[in-house]
Scaffold this motif. Structure first.
Motif, PDB file in Angstrom:
ATOM      1  N   ASP A 142       9.315   0.282   1.906  1.00 50.57           N
ATOM      2  CA  ASP A 142       9.220   0.514   3.352  1.00 50.57           C
ATOM      3  C   ASP A 142       8.496   1.810   3.690  1.00 50.57           C
ATOM      4  O   ASP A 142       7.800   1.901   4.689  1.00 50.57           O
ATOM      5  CB  ASP A 142      10.626   0.572   3.969  1.00 50.57           C
ATOM      6  N   GLN A 143       8.711   2.826   2.859  1.00 52.31           N
ATOM      7  CA  GLN A 143       8.128   4.135   3.144  1.00 52.31           C
ATOM      8  C   GLN A 143       7.096   4.488   2.087  1.00 52.31           C
ATOM      9  O   GLN A 143       7.269   4.138   0.916  1.00 52.31           O
ATOM     10  CB  GLN A 143       9.229   5.219   3.153  1.00 52.31           C
ATOM     11  N   PRO A 144       6.043   5.204   2.489  1.00 50.95           N
ATOM     12  CA  PRO A 144       5.027   5.599   1.496  1.00 50.95           C
ATOM     13  C   PRO A 144       5.626   6.482   0.405  1.00 50.95           C
ATOM     14  O   PRO A 144       6.426   7.369   0.693  1.00 50.95           O
ATOM     15  CB  PRO A 144       4.004   6.389   2.317  1.00 50.95           C
ATOM     16  N   ASP A 145       5.251   6.219  -0.822  1.00 51.59           N
ATOM     17  CA  ASP A 145       5.624   7.112  -1.919  1.00 51.59           C
ATOM     18  C   ASP A 145       4.912   8.447  -1.724  1.00 51.59           C
ATOM     19  O   ASP A 145       3.765   8.491  -1.282  1.00 51.59           O
ATOM     20  CB  ASP A 145       5.219   6.510  -3.262  1.00 51.59           C
ATOM     21  N   ALA A 146       5.597   9.525  -2.085  1.00 50.33           N
ATOM     22  CA  ALA A 146       4.989  10.858  -1.957  1.00 50.33           C
ATOM     23  C   ALA A 146       3.846  10.989  -2.958  1.00 50.33           C
ATOM     24  O   ALA A 146       3.906  10.446  -4.051  1.00 50.33           O
ATOM     25  CB  ALA A 146       6.037  11.922  -2.229  1.00 50.33           C
ATOM     26  N   PRO A 147       2.783  11.691  -2.556  1.00 40.28           N
ATOM     27  CA  PRO A 147       1.663  11.896  -3.491  1.00 40.28           C
ATOM     28  C   PRO A 147       2.126  12.596  -4.770  1.00 40.28           C
ATOM     29  O   PRO A 147       3.008  13.444  -4.702  1.00 40.28           O
ATOM     30  CB  PRO A 147       0.697  12.791  -2.722  1.00 40.28           C
ATOM     31  N   ASN A 198       0.818  -1.220   0.000  1.00 38.54           N
ATOM     32  CA  ASN A 198       0.000   0.000   0.000  1.00 38.54           C
ATOM     33  C   ASN A 198       0.851   1.269   0.000  1.00 38.54           C
ATOM     34  O   ASN A 198       0.363   2.334  -0.394  1.00 38.54           O
ATOM     35  CB  ASN A 198      -0.959  -0.004   1.191  1.00 38.54           C
ATOM     36  N   ASN A 199       2.098   1.161   0.415  1.00 34.59           N
ATOM     37  CA  ASN A 199       2.990   2.326   0.335  1.00 34.59           C
ATOM     38  C   ASN A 199       3.185   2.799  -1.101  1.00 34.59           C
ATOM     39  O   ASN A 199       3.498   3.964  -1.341  1.00 34.59           O
ATOM     40  CB  ASN A 199       4.364   1.996   0.945  1.00 34.59           C
ATOM     41  N   VAL A 200       2.998   1.887  -2.053  1.00 31.11           N
ATOM     42  CA  VAL A 200       3.055   2.282  -3.464  1.00 31.11           C
ATOM     43  C   VAL A 200       1.746   2.956  -3.869  1.00 31.11           C
ATOM     44  O   VAL A 200       1.733   4.021  -4.485  1.00 31.11           O
ATOM     45  CB  VAL A 200       3.313   1.047  -4.362  1.00 31.11           C
ATOM     46  N   MET A 201       0.629   2.363  -3.476  1.00 28.53           N
ATOM     47  CA  MET A 201      -0.672   2.863  -3.935  1.00 28.53           C
ATOM     48  C   MET A 201      -1.098   4.163  -3.253  1.00 28.53           C
ATOM     49  O   MET A 201      -1.904   4.919  -3.799  1.00 28.53           O
ATOM     50  CB  MET A 201      -1.746   1.791  -3.704  1.00 28.53           C
ATOM     51  N   VAL A 202      -0.570   4.420  -2.062  1.00 30.36           N
ATOM     52  CA  VAL A 202      -1.042   5.578  -1.297  1.00 30.36           C
ATOM     53  C   VAL A 202      -0.707   6.899  -1.980  1.00 30.36           C
ATOM     54  O   VAL A 202      -1.332   7.923  -1.711  1.00 30.36           O
ATOM     55  CB  VAL A 202      -0.488   5.522   0.154  1.00 30.36           C
ATOM     56  N   GLN A 203       0.253   6.884  -2.896  1.00 32.14           N
ATOM     57  CA  GLN A 203       0.575   8.118  -3.630  1.00 32.14           C
ATOM     58  C   GLN A 203      -0.628   8.627  -4.423  1.00 32.14           C
ATOM     59  O   GLN A 203      -0.687   9.806  -4.761  1.00 32.14           O
ATOM     60  CB  GLN A 203       1.758   7.900  -4.567  1.00 32.14           C
ATOM     61  N   ILE A 256       3.369 -13.342  -0.618  1.00 34.12           N
ATOM     62  CA  ILE A 256       2.110 -13.026  -1.305  1.00 34.12           C
ATOM     63  C   ILE A 256       2.393 -12.903  -2.798  1.00 34.12           C
ATOM     64  O   ILE A 256       3.236 -12.099  -3.203  1.00 34.12           O
ATOM     65  CB  ILE A 256       1.517 -11.684  -0.831  1.00 34.12           C
ATOM     66  N   PRO A 257       1.693 -13.681  -3.628  1.00 31.62           N
ATOM     67  CA  PRO A 257       1.864 -13.521  -5.074  1.00 31.62           C
ATOM     68  C   PRO A 257       1.075 -12.311  -5.564  1.00 31.62           C
ATOM     69  O   PRO A 257      -0.146 -12.251  -5.383  1.00 31.62           O
ATOM     70  CB  PRO A 257       1.284 -14.824  -5.641  1.00 31.62           C
ATOM     71  N   VAL A 258       1.768 -11.357  -6.151  1.00 32.57           N
ATOM     72  CA  VAL A 258       1.093 -10.155  -6.644  1.00 32.57           C
ATOM     73  C   VAL A 258       1.655  -9.774  -8.012  1.00 32.57           C
ATOM     74  O   VAL A 258       2.692 -10.280  -8.441  1.00 32.57           O
ATOM     75  CB  VAL A 258       1.264  -8.939  -5.693  1.00 32.57           C
ATOM     76  N   GLN A 259       0.949  -8.845  -8.628  1.00 36.29           N
ATOM     77  CA  GLN A 259       1.481  -8.184  -9.814  1.00 36.29           C
ATOM     78  C   GLN A 259       1.773  -6.744  -9.435  1.00 36.29           C
ATOM     79  O   GLN A 259       0.925  -6.070  -8.866  1.00 36.29           O
ATOM     80  CB  GLN A 259       0.469  -8.229 -10.964  1.00 36.29           C
ATOM     81  N   PHE A 260       2.988  -6.297  -9.724  1.00 32.30           N
ATOM     82  CA  PHE A 260       3.355  -4.927  -9.348  1.00 32.30           C
ATOM     83  C   PHE A 260       2.520  -3.907 -10.130  1.00 32.30           C
ATOM     84  O   PHE A 260       2.177  -4.120 -11.285  1.00 32.30           O
ATOM     85  CB  PHE A 260       4.837  -4.674  -9.618  1.00 32.30           C
ATOM     86  N   MET A 261       2.261  -2.800  -9.464  1.00 31.58           N
ATOM     87  CA  MET A 261       1.461  -1.731 -10.046  1.00 31.58           C
ATOM     88  C   MET A 261       2.375  -0.607 -10.546  1.00 31.58           C
ATOM     89  O   MET A 261       3.522  -0.487 -10.139  1.00 31.58           O
ATOM     90  CB  MET A 261       0.501  -1.163  -8.986  1.00 31.58           C
ATOM     91  N   TYR A 262       1.813   0.238 -11.378  1.00 28.98           N
ATOM     92  CA  TYR A 262       2.551   1.393 -11.885  1.00 28.98           C
ATOM     93  C   TYR A 262       2.656   2.446 -10.789  1.00 28.98           C
ATOM     94  O   TYR A 262       1.680   2.776 -10.122  1.00 28.98           O
ATOM     95  CB  TYR A 262       1.850   2.004 -13.104  1.00 28.98           C
ATOM     96  N   SER A 263       3.857   2.980 -10.643  1.00 29.16           N
ATOM     97  CA  SER A 263       4.103   4.040  -9.671  1.00 29.16           C
ATOM     98  C   SER A 263       4.588   5.289 -10.392  1.00 29.16           C
ATOM     99  O   SER A 263       5.620   5.260 -11.084  1.00 29.16           O
ATOM    100  CB  SER A 263       5.172   3.584  -8.675  1.00 29.16           C
ATOM    101  N   ASN A 264       3.862   6.394 -10.214  1.00 29.85           N
ATOM    102  CA  ASN A 264       4.364   7.658 -10.764  1.00 29.85           C
ATOM    103  C   ASN A 264       5.712   8.015 -10.142  1.00 29.85           C
ATOM    104  O   ASN A 264       6.546   8.660 -10.771  1.00 29.85           O
ATOM    105  CB  ASN A 264       3.369   8.792 -10.479  1.00 29.85           C
ATOM    106  N   GLY A 265       5.872   7.586  -8.881  1.00 33.80           N
ATOM    107  CA  GLY A 265       7.095   7.930  -8.154  1.00 33.80           C
ATOM    108  C   GLY A 265       8.352   7.429  -8.838  1.00 33.80           C
ATOM    109  O   GLY A 265       9.392   8.098  -8.795  1.00 33.80           O
ATOM    110  N   PRO A 275      -4.370   7.285   4.902  1.00 30.70           N
ATOM    111  CA  PRO A 275      -3.992   5.897   4.604  1.00 30.70           C
ATOM    112  C   PRO A 275      -5.090   5.154   3.845  1.00 30.70           C
ATOM    113  O   PRO A 275      -6.239   5.594   3.784  1.00 30.70           O
ATOM    114  CB  PRO A 275      -3.799   5.289   5.997  1.00 30.70           C
ATOM    115  N   LEU A 276      -4.717   4.031   3.298  1.00 27.51           N
ATOM    116  CA  LEU A 276      -5.662   3.159   2.601  1.00 27.51           C
ATOM    117  C   LEU A 276      -6.195   2.110   3.555  1.00 27.51           C
ATOM    118  O   LEU A 276      -5.506   1.700   4.489  1.00 27.51           O
ATOM    119  CB  LEU A 276      -4.953   2.451   1.442  1.00 27.51           C
ATOM    120  N   ALA A 277      -7.413   1.683   3.300  1.00 31.17           N
ATOM    121  CA  ALA A 277      -7.974   0.588   4.093  1.00 31.17           C
ATOM    122  C   ALA A 277      -8.733  -0.346   3.171  1.00 31.17           C
ATOM    123  O   ALA A 277      -9.284   0.078   2.144  1.00 31.17           O
ATOM    124  CB  ALA A 277      -8.908   1.128   5.171  1.00 31.17           C
TER     125      ALA A 277
END
Ligand code: ZN
Length: 319
Positions: free
Chosen positions: A314-319, A106-111, A296-305, A117-119
Motif C-alpha cells: 500500500d505504501q512506497p518502500d523507503a529508498p 510500483n511501491n516496491v520498485m520506487v525504492q 494481474i499475473p506477475v512475478q515478485f521482484m526483489y526488495s531491499n526493504g 514516482p515511476l511512470a
C-alpha cells in the motif's frame, strides 16, 4: 569463479544476469550459480551476525549506471496472426500495461528511484506477419530489432527510454549462448547499438508445456498468457533498474550497471531462486490490481526493504 580474463568472452565465464530462469533448471544452474559482476569481485562480509538471515547479502546495490524512471514499452509479436490467439494478445497487452502502471506494485520498485514516482507508457503493440521462427538466439533477436528500426516500424518512441519486447509465438524456442528455453530460459533483456542509437529489447518465451511433454520456458500459471506477462514484468523491471547491463558485460565496466546484487543478479532473479521449483507460487502470483480492475499475473521482484521478494504494498518502500 575466477575473474574475467582479458581475452576470454565474458559471457562464457561468469557475469551479470539479465535473464529469467526456471528454478531447478539447467539454465538456472548455468547462470545463477555462476553469475558475478564483471571485473573486481565485491568483498563479502566475513561473518553474518547471529540471528540475521543471509538474504541481505542479496540486496541490490546501485552502481551509477542508467535507470529509467519514465519508461515506455512496446510489445512486438513475432510470427503472424496465424500463430497467435487474439485473446492472448489482448490479455498480454492489457495485463503487462496494468502491471507496469500499478501503484501498489510500483511501491516496491520506487525504492530504487529516490526522488520521484515511476511512470510507464504502453505503446500500441505490433503483430508482425512473418513465418514463425522455430528457434531464436540473441543475434537473431538483435537482428530483428535492428531490422524493424531500419524499416521504420518501431514508431516514434523515445528510443532511449523505451523497451521493445519481442514475444515468441507458441512453440518457438529461445536461446542465449548455450542456454535454451527448453532447459528453463524464460527471457532476457539487452541492448544493441545502431550508429549512435541504442535500441533496448527483451525476448520473451511463450511458456507452456509442449505437446511432447517438454516445458518450454517457465510454466507458473494455468494459462500461457499469464506466464508471458510474468516474464515481461520481470524483464521490464530489470530494464528499468539496469538498462545497460549488456554494455556493462561487453565493455567489462561495472559503472554501466544500475541496480544489481553483489553476485551479479538483477531485481527479478533472486526471488525465483529463493522460491525454488517446489514453491513457484510464492513469487508468481495473480495480484489484485490496485485500481480494482482485476487480477494481474506477475512475478515478485526483489526488495531491499524486506531483503527478499515482495508483492504489492500500500505504501512506497523507503529508498
Ligand atoms: Zn532477471
Amino acid at each position: 569463479m575466477s575473474e574475467l580474463t582479458a581475452s576470454g568472452d565474458p559471457r562464457s565465464i561468469g557475469y551479470a544476469m539479465r535473464i529469467q530462469a526456471r528454478p531447478g533448471s539447467a539454465v538456472e544452474r548455468r547462470w545463477y550459480g555462476h553469475s558475478q559482476l564483471p571485473g573486481t569481485r565485491w568483498a563479502m562480509p566475513k561473518a553474518i551476525a547471529t540471528g540475521v538471515q543471509p538474504a541481505p547479502l542479496d540486496d541490490l546495490i546501485f552502481h551509477g549506471g542508467k535507470t529509467v524512471r519514465q519508461m515506455g514499452f512496446r510489445n512486438v509479436y513475432l510470427g503472424s496472426g496465424a500463430d497467435w490467439a487474439p485473446s492472448d494478445i489482448q490479455f498480454i497487452d492489457a495485463a503487462s500495461k496494468l502491471a507496469m502502471q500499478d501503484s501498489h506494485l510500483n511501491n516496491v520498485m520506487v525504492q530504487y528511484f529516490p526522488g520521484g514516482p515511476l511512470a510507464c507508457d504502453a505503446i500500441a503493440s505490433l503483430l508482425l506477419s512473418e513465418a514463425k521462427p522455430a528457434e531464436l538466439d540473441e543475434p537473431g533477436v538483435q537482428a530483428k530489432i535492428v531490422e524493424l528500426f531500419n524499416a521504420g516500424k518501431l514508431g516514434q518512441a523515445d528510443l532511449g527510454s523505451t523497451i521493445f519486447n519481442l514475444l515468441l509465438p507458441p512453440g518457438t524456442v529461445l536461446t542465449l549462448d548455450d542456454s535454451s528455453s527448453v532447459a528453463g530460459l524464460g527471457g532476457y533483456h539487452g541492448s544493441v547499438h545502431v550508429g549512435n542509437t541504442t535500441l533496448y529489447y527483451s525476448a520473451n518465451v511463450y511458456s507452456q508445456v509442449l505437446p511432447n511433454g517438454t516445458e518450454n520456458g517457465i510454466v507458473a500459471f494455468d494459462a500461457s498468457w499469464k506466464n508471458v506477462v510474468a516474464t515481461l514484468y520481470h524483464e521490464m523491471n530489470e530494464f528499468r533498474t539496469d538498462a545497460d547491463v549488456n554494455d556493462a558485460i561487453h565493455q567489462n565496466d561495472n559503472d554501466l550497471l544500475g541496480w544489481m546484487s553483489r553476485q551479479g543478479r538483477e531485481c527479478g532473479d533472486q526471488p525465483i531462486f529463493a522460491a525454488g521449483a517446489q514453491h513457484l507460487n510464492l513469487v508468481f502470483q495473480e495480484v489484485l490490481a490496485s485500481d480494482g480492475s482485476g487480477r494481474i499475473p506477475v512475478q515478485f521482484m526483489y526488495s531491499n526493504g524486506v531483503h527478499g521478494a515482495e508483492g504489492p504494498v500500500d505504501q512506497p518502500d523507503a529508498p
